[in-house]
Design a protein around this motif. Sequence first.
Motif, PDB file in Angstrom:
ATOM      1  N   HIS A 147      -5.967 -38.297  20.851  1.00 41.38           N
ATOM      2  CA  HIS A 147      -5.786 -37.902  19.457  1.00 41.38           C
ATOM      3  C   HIS A 147      -7.049 -38.241  18.689  1.00 41.38           C
ATOM      4  CE1 HIS A 147      -1.710 -38.460  20.989  1.00 41.38           C
ATOM      5  NE2 HIS A 147      -1.329 -37.569  20.099  1.00 41.38           N
ATOM      6  N   ILE A 164       0.439 -42.689  12.920  1.00 37.92           N
ATOM      7  CA  ILE A 164       1.886 -42.697  13.204  1.00 37.92           C
ATOM      8  C   ILE A 164       2.407 -41.259  13.270  1.00 37.92           C
ATOM      9  CG2 ILE A 164       4.140 -43.266  12.174  1.00 37.92           C
ATOM     10  CD1 ILE A 164       2.862 -45.955  11.306  1.00 37.92           C
ATOM     11  N   ASP A 165       1.963 -40.444  12.336  1.00 37.76           N
ATOM     12  CA  ASP A 165       2.369 -39.022  12.343  1.00 37.76           C
ATOM     13  C   ASP A 165       1.858 -38.302  13.588  1.00 37.76           C
ATOM     14  OD1 ASP A 165       3.742 -39.205  10.031  1.00 37.76           O
ATOM     15  OD2 ASP A 165       2.207 -38.261   8.764  1.00 37.76           O
ATOM     16  N   GLN A 168       3.548 -39.507  16.639  1.00 36.55           N
ATOM     17  CA  GLN A 168       5.010 -39.500  16.474  1.00 36.55           C
ATOM     18  C   GLN A 168       5.609 -40.847  16.895  1.00 36.55           C
ATOM     19  OE1 GLN A 168       5.877 -35.718  18.601  1.00 36.55           O
ATOM     20  NE2 GLN A 168       6.452 -35.011  16.560  1.00 36.55           N
ATOM     21  N   LEU A 169       4.989 -41.912  16.365  1.00 44.10           N
ATOM     22  CA  LEU A 169       5.464 -43.262  16.661  1.00 44.10           C
ATOM     23  C   LEU A 169       6.635 -43.594  15.752  1.00 44.10           C
ATOM     24  CD1 LEU A 169       1.958 -44.949  16.981  1.00 44.10           C
ATOM     25  CD2 LEU A 169       3.563 -44.468  18.844  1.00 44.10           C
ATOM     26  N   GLN A 170       7.491 -44.448  16.224  1.00 44.96           N
ATOM     27  CA  GLN A 170       8.637 -44.875  15.425  1.00 44.96           C
ATOM     28  C   GLN A 170       8.265 -46.122  14.650  1.00 44.96           C
ATOM     29  OE1 GLN A 170      11.420 -43.061  15.387  1.00 44.96           O
ATOM     30  NE2 GLN A 170      10.373 -41.689  16.804  1.00 44.96           N
TER      31      GLN A 170
END
Length: 180
Positions: A147, A164-165, A168-170
């Motif tokens: 990324h 995070i976006d 796609q981390l929680q």
Amino acid sequence: MTGPVAVLIGPMAAGKTSVGRALAARLGVPFADLDALIVQEAGRTIPDIFADEGEPAFREREARSLVRAVAHQRGVLSLGGGAPMHAGAASTLRDLPVVLLEIDEETVARRLAHGVGRPMLSGEDPMARWRELAAARAETYRGLATHRIDAALGSPDRVALAIIDALQLQRPARPQEETE
Ligand SMILES: Nc1ncnc2c1ncn2[C@@H]1O[C@H](COP(=O)(O)OP(=O)(O)OP(=O)(O)O)[C@@H](O)[C@H]1O
Ligand SMILES: O=C(O)C1=C[C@@H](O)[C@@H](O)[C@H](O)C1
Ligand SMILES: [Mg+2]
């Protein structure tokens, strides 16, 4: 899941340490910085390691510390700017979520105005050296990155949110921040 949730790479002063810390805080996971681990393990500062042993020995230390960190770190791991240039270190990063922090020269010039303790930038013209290193390393960085994130888009916390976006981390729910 094993290994870090994100490994941050990129040029000097891109914000790997600052953003990594903010990202770990957002995710509620541990943070480790490879430079800090090396200092801890060596019991000496990075400028002292460079002065005592030279750059090649520092790179070997860095590659060894990276293997240990990847084996033990389950949170966010930020690397030093030159770490991915070692072939062994680069292969340690294979199959991990590797985030390249991309940064423009003008932003770096402002950040480096306050910085000390970067032996790779010692000499008369630190920005010329930064530019040279960034160009020489760019292809390796991009080859390893899963990324790429613009590290000049805002505060370390803002950059952390972009990571995070992208990955796609929680993150733990924080109701007061849901409107950000
Ligand atoms: N998003 C940001 N907004 C404003 N300032 C920042 C941001 N990210 C980092 N900085 C500042 O820039 C400087 C360099 O940041 P940092 O040490 O995190 O970079 P680094 O990529 O870890 O560098 P190095 O490769 O030397 O380890 C610090 O003074 C830090 O406070
Ligand atoms: O880009 C580099 O080569 C370096 C970056 C720093 O994080 C330190 O790892 C060290 O000063 C070398
Ligand atoms: Mg750093």
